[in-house]
Motif scaffolding. Sequence first.
Motif, PDB file in Angstrom:
ATOM      1  N   VAL A 721       0.853  -1.204   0.000  1.00  0.00           N
ATOM      2  CA  VAL A 721       0.000   0.000   0.000  1.00  0.00           C
ATOM      3  C   VAL A 721       0.876   1.236   0.000  1.00  0.00           C
ATOM      4  CG1 VAL A 721      -1.862  -1.201   1.187  1.00  0.00           C
ATOM      5  CG2 VAL A 721      -0.150   0.022   2.514  1.00  0.00           C
ATOM      6  N   ASP A 722       0.229   2.351  -0.202  1.00  0.00           N
ATOM      7  CA  ASP A 722       0.915   3.640  -0.277  1.00  0.00           C
ATOM      8  C   ASP A 722       1.523   3.991   1.072  1.00  0.00           C
ATOM      9  OD1 ASP A 722       0.724   6.877  -0.200  1.00  0.00           O
ATOM     10  OD2 ASP A 722       1.149   6.096  -2.220  1.00  0.00           O
ATOM     11  N   ASP A 726      -2.271   4.349   6.804  1.00  0.00           N
ATOM     12  CA  ASP A 726      -2.088   3.992   8.208  1.00  0.00           C
ATOM     13  C   ASP A 726      -1.897   2.477   8.297  1.00  0.00           C
ATOM     14  OD1 ASP A 726      -2.032   3.697  10.907  1.00  0.00           O
ATOM     15  OD2 ASP A 726      -4.109   4.327  11.251  1.00  0.00           O
ATOM     16  N   PRO A 727      -0.738   1.979   8.776  1.00  0.00           N
ATOM     17  CA  PRO A 727      -0.502   0.530   8.815  1.00  0.00           C
ATOM     18  C   PRO A 727      -1.542  -0.228   9.625  1.00  0.00           C
ATOM     19  CG  PRO A 727       1.548   1.727   9.119  1.00  0.00           C
ATOM     20  CD  PRO A 727       0.451   2.755   9.184  1.00  0.00           C
ATOM     21  N   GLU A 728      -1.976   0.322  10.746  1.00  0.00           N
ATOM     22  CA  GLU A 728      -2.951  -0.379  11.567  1.00  0.00           C
ATOM     23  C   GLU A 728      -4.289  -0.493  10.855  1.00  0.00           C
ATOM     24  OE1 GLU A 728      -3.154   1.611  15.267  1.00  0.00           O
ATOM     25  OE2 GLU A 728      -1.156   0.975  15.938  1.00  0.00           O
ATOM     26  N   GLU A 729      -4.660   0.551  10.111  1.00  0.00           N
ATOM     27  CA  GLU A 729      -5.907   0.495   9.359  1.00  0.00           C
ATOM     28  C   GLU A 729      -5.810  -0.534   8.235  1.00  0.00           C
ATOM     29  OE1 GLU A 729      -8.893   3.416   6.770  1.00  0.00           O
ATOM     30  OE2 GLU A 729      -6.980   4.179   7.548  1.00  0.00           O
ATOM     31  N   VAL A 730      -4.643  -0.580   7.590  1.00  0.00           N
ATOM     32  CA  VAL A 730      -4.459  -1.559   6.521  1.00  0.00           C
ATOM     33  C   VAL A 730      -4.582  -2.978   7.072  1.00  0.00           C
ATOM     34  CG1 VAL A 730      -2.814  -2.480   4.857  1.00  0.00           C
ATOM     35  CG2 VAL A 730      -3.061  -0.022   5.115  1.00  0.00           C
ATOM     36  N   ARG A 783      -8.249 -12.186  -2.934  1.00  0.00           N
ATOM     37  CA  ARG A 783      -7.642 -11.047  -3.626  1.00  0.00           C
ATOM     38  C   ARG A 783      -8.702 -10.087  -4.139  1.00  0.00           C
ATOM     39  NH1 ARG A 783      -2.126 -12.043  -4.722  1.00  0.00           N
ATOM     40  NH2 ARG A 783      -1.513 -14.197  -4.208  1.00  0.00           N
ATOM     41  N   PHE A 784      -9.830 -10.652  -4.670  1.00  0.00           N
ATOM     42  CA  PHE A 784     -10.936  -9.771  -5.079  1.00  0.00           C
ATOM     43  C   PHE A 784     -11.475  -8.984  -3.885  1.00  0.00           C
ATOM     44  CE2 PHE A 784     -11.315 -12.631  -8.796  1.00  0.00           C
ATOM     45  CZ  PHE A 784     -11.335 -11.673  -9.793  1.00  0.00           C
ATOM     46  N   ALA A 785     -11.657  -9.676  -2.759  1.00  0.00           N
ATOM     47  CA  ALA A 785     -12.205  -9.006  -1.574  1.00  0.00           C
ATOM     48  C   ALA A 785     -11.248  -7.958  -1.030  1.00  0.00           C
ATOM     49  CB  ALA A 785     -12.513 -10.054  -0.504  1.00  0.00           C
ATOM     50  N   ILE A 786      -9.946  -8.231  -1.048  1.00  0.00           N
ATOM     51  CA  ILE A 786      -8.965  -7.256  -0.552  1.00  0.00           C
ATOM     52  C   ILE A 786      -8.972  -6.009  -1.418  1.00  0.00           C
ATOM     53  CG2 ILE A 786      -6.485  -6.860  -0.314  1.00  0.00           C
ATOM     54  CD1 ILE A 786      -6.268  -9.795   0.569  1.00  0.00           C
ATOM     55  N   THR A 787      -8.988  -6.179  -2.729  1.00  0.00           N
ATOM     56  CA  THR A 787      -9.015  -5.028  -3.633  1.00  0.00           C
ATOM     57  C   THR A 787     -10.250  -4.171  -3.393  1.00  0.00           C
ATOM     58  OG1 THR A 787      -7.823  -6.327  -5.289  1.00  0.00           O
ATOM     59  CG2 THR A 787      -8.936  -4.337  -6.047  1.00  0.00           C
ATOM     60  N   ALA A 793     -11.954   1.734   1.645  1.00  0.00           N
ATOM     61  CA  ALA A 793     -11.300   2.456   2.745  1.00  0.00           C
ATOM     62  C   ALA A 793     -10.426   3.598   2.249  1.00  0.00           C
ATOM     63  CB  ALA A 793     -10.457   1.476   3.562  1.00  0.00           C
ATOM     64  N   GLY A 794     -10.321   3.809   0.962  1.00  0.00           N
ATOM     65  CA  GLY A 794      -9.511   4.895   0.419  1.00  0.00           C
ATOM     66  C   GLY A 794      -8.026   4.622   0.459  1.00  0.00           C
ATOM     67  N   ILE A 795      -7.659   3.402   0.563  1.00  0.00           N
ATOM     68  CA  ILE A 795      -6.245   3.023   0.611  1.00  0.00           C
ATOM     69  C   ILE A 795      -5.829   2.610  -0.796  1.00  0.00           C
ATOM     70  CG2 ILE A 795      -4.564   1.444   1.617  1.00  0.00           C
ATOM     71  CD1 ILE A 795      -6.421   1.186   4.020  1.00  0.00           C
ATOM     72  N   THR A 796      -4.771   3.196  -1.282  1.00  0.00           N
ATOM     73  CA  THR A 796      -4.332   2.938  -2.647  1.00  0.00           C
ATOM     74  C   THR A 796      -3.137   2.004  -2.652  1.00  0.00           C
ATOM     75  OG1 THR A 796      -2.888   4.860  -2.627  1.00  0.00           O
ATOM     76  CG2 THR A 796      -5.143   5.196  -3.418  1.00  0.00           C
ATOM     77  N   ILE A 797      -3.054   1.297  -3.749  1.00  0.00           N
ATOM     78  CA  ILE A 797      -1.887   0.451  -4.005  1.00  0.00           C
ATOM     79  C   ILE A 797      -1.080   1.170  -5.075  1.00  0.00           C
ATOM     80  CG2 ILE A 797      -1.106  -1.797  -4.808  1.00  0.00           C
ATOM     81  CD1 ILE A 797      -3.701  -2.967  -3.815  1.00  0.00           C
ATOM     82  N   PRO A 798       0.040   1.797  -4.703  1.00  0.00           N
ATOM     83  CA  PRO A 798       0.759   2.660  -5.653  1.00  0.00           C
ATOM     84  C   PRO A 798       1.431   1.846  -6.757  1.00  0.00           C
ATOM     85  CG  PRO A 798       2.042   2.396  -3.669  1.00  0.00           C
ATOM     86  CD  PRO A 798       0.728   1.722  -3.410  1.00  0.00           C
TER      87      PRO A 798
END
Length: 835
Positions: A721-722, A726-730, A783-787, A793-798
């Motif tokens: 993740v970017d 927040d690591p705890e949120e991830v 993997r589908f569910a994680i994406t 949650a607004g968390i991006t995978i850069p």
Amino acid sequence: MRDRTIRLRWLIFSTLILVGFSGSSVESLAAQVGDQPGAPVQSPVPDPTPIPANDISARTASVRGLVRKAEAMVESDDLLTEIQEAFPAEQQRFDGLREQTNELVETSGRASLVKEVEKTTVRARNRLDRWMAELSERSARLESMLRGLQDERLLWEITRNEKREQVLPEALLGQVAEAIEVLVGGEENVQSAWDAALGLQANIAQQQSALIELLARQKSEIEERSIGIFEIDSPPLWRMTSGVGSEDRGAIDQITMMGRQHAKDVVSYAAEQKYPLLTWLLWFGLAVPLILMRRRAKAWLLQDPSLEATAAMLDRPITAAAVITLVASSIFYEQAPTAWIDVGGLLLLLTVLLLLLGTLSKALRPIPYLMIPLAILLRMAELAPAPSLSQRLALLALSVAGIACLVWFLRVAPADHEPISNERRRWVVLGIRIAILLLALGLITNSFGGVRLATLLVLGTVRTVFLAILLVVVTTLLRAMVRVALMTPSARSLGIAPDHSETVRRALFRTIAIVITLFWVMFTLRAFTLYEFAVGETERVLQAQWSIGNFSINPGNLLVFVFMIWLSIKLGALVEFVVEALIAPRLDLPQGAPQTFSRVSRYLVIVIGFVVAFSAIGLDVSKVALVAGGLGVGVGFGLQNVVNNFISGLILLFERPIRVGDIIELGNISGVVENVGMRATLVRTWRGSELIVPNANLISSEVINQTLKHDWRRIEIPVGVDYKSDPEEVAAVLISAADEHPKIRDQPKPGCLFTGFGESTLDFELRGWANARNCFEIDSELRFAITRKLREAGITIPIPQRDLFIRNTHMPSPEDLTGVGGMEERPPEIPEGDR
């Protein structure tokens, strides 16, 4: 682990060799011990002792019971009375058979006339054999009872003689005398019945000897009439048409007399059959299931159009049951008179016609109508006196009609769209062409005066063709029954359908084809009077001795040996299928155990078959074991890899480190184990290809078994993740995705690890436990569910990025830029850091 496996393998191999030596050694030692002079012998029977005085009263009651049992045996001897009453009629029947045989020997005619009398003689002999067996059993029981009464009387006489010297009450002495008197009376009754049975046996034995002589005479006459069949025995047909011979003037009278005789034979033979109810029970037992199959076949026809032919065949269940019953009953009526067979054949013809009318295609629908005139001509040729003009004309008409029908069939057969293999179609065409050739040859020989050869060729060919049509109908009917039976709920409850339906269907179809083919071959040989010759020549070849130096072998024993080996292999495969497919699923067995039990059962049946095969050909099993033990060492070195793989297969079966259904990894290849064989193991990879792995490789190499102790496997999904996340949120989002998946185990709980700082991402790893057999599907679903959850949650995978800084001390001039390729002049862009 590898050293332990190698030691275990050589221990098993050494044990097999020692068993081979020890079996013969123990038996030879036992034989030597049994031959020693000091071996125990059977002790003599002690002399009877007198009955004690205090047991005389109680023993008297048992004597009366023994005598009553003997009297009941004699009084209820209905068998002896029945045979005594029927034997005079049997003697009269024998006198009539002897007179008929004398008349046939003195006159000329067909060999079939003598064969008809021979059938009656054989039935009479079988009747006498049955009586003799029953009387022998009865005589043995009477003799045993008589010996028991005599022994008991001897005991009481010894008691009487000894007690006279003692002082006993008169009452006890009277009981002893009374017991002896009762035993004497019982002995007389049993002795009388025994004498009567022995006398009747002697009379029957004398009658049997006479019947055997009469049968030998009849067979000799049949052989004499069969000789010279290729000779011209009548004038050409065109010479007989000018006038009617004396033999034709009474043809109608002869046919009438023959018809009366046939009717008499049918009535007498029907009276001889004691169990006609069995035929009706067989018919009823087939009719009821066929009626039920008819209803099911119509219902399944809507789901499977390929069952149309099956439903059409089962649409007449009563007629179909009658066909099977008549064919089955004809097997047991081999010695029935011709008239009885003709009645059964007429009924069979009618039932077959009814079935064919509703099942044949449009191109072949005329077949039933063509069979009727052929059957009439066939019967006319059989009844007409030989060699009369009427018989020869009937043979001529039958030959022409048969050739015409077969030629028509060859022309319309290609237009038939029935699903039949090309190989089977070629065999049918070849058989029809041979039949046409035989009929044409019969037509020619009949025209030139070879009536006996023409009769054999024409009648034998037409009968064989009729039987072929009948057996095709029976085969189609049996196959229809098999197909419908495999679709019933009973087949599903037994575990046959739907997984093993195709295997069972092919096996049953193959069995039906073999049985029907053998039946047709036997009938064909009988139709051309070659059956006895073929059987005799086969027996002569099988009983011959083939010698090579000092070694001799009997072909019959060799054939028995090969057959027993083949039968044991087939029975072993059947036992393996029954245990693994039908029995094991009903038991609560661990994974891999059903195949172990089934494979061991198969090996056990094969070993027993080999032992029986060696015993059948007269070889001493102990010597075979000794030779096998001696050859074991040589085989172990010469076929080291084969033996190694075989013993490794036994280790896999008994230790079960790898079982059917396990997921294994062997080097860079992984897949599911489908079969553990004698030499190799079959593994199906995830791409669907089949990998054959020698068993020794699975024992000596490192193999990862993902399902040995349990079916759970840990799934590991790396996620980046970017850096702004927040690591705890991830971690919470990733764990929630695993918790919400229904196929992820609750214990151990799913976890998330912060594995490191990447060049452009914060690296995490989600871990969860799932079933190893569908871990790929679960991995993809996670993997589908994680994406989806990361986006929510607004968390991006850069995307991996690179910052490129260019430093250059030489700046190009405008002339350089405009002079290359006609580029437009532009001011250079200077990076901010160099301005």
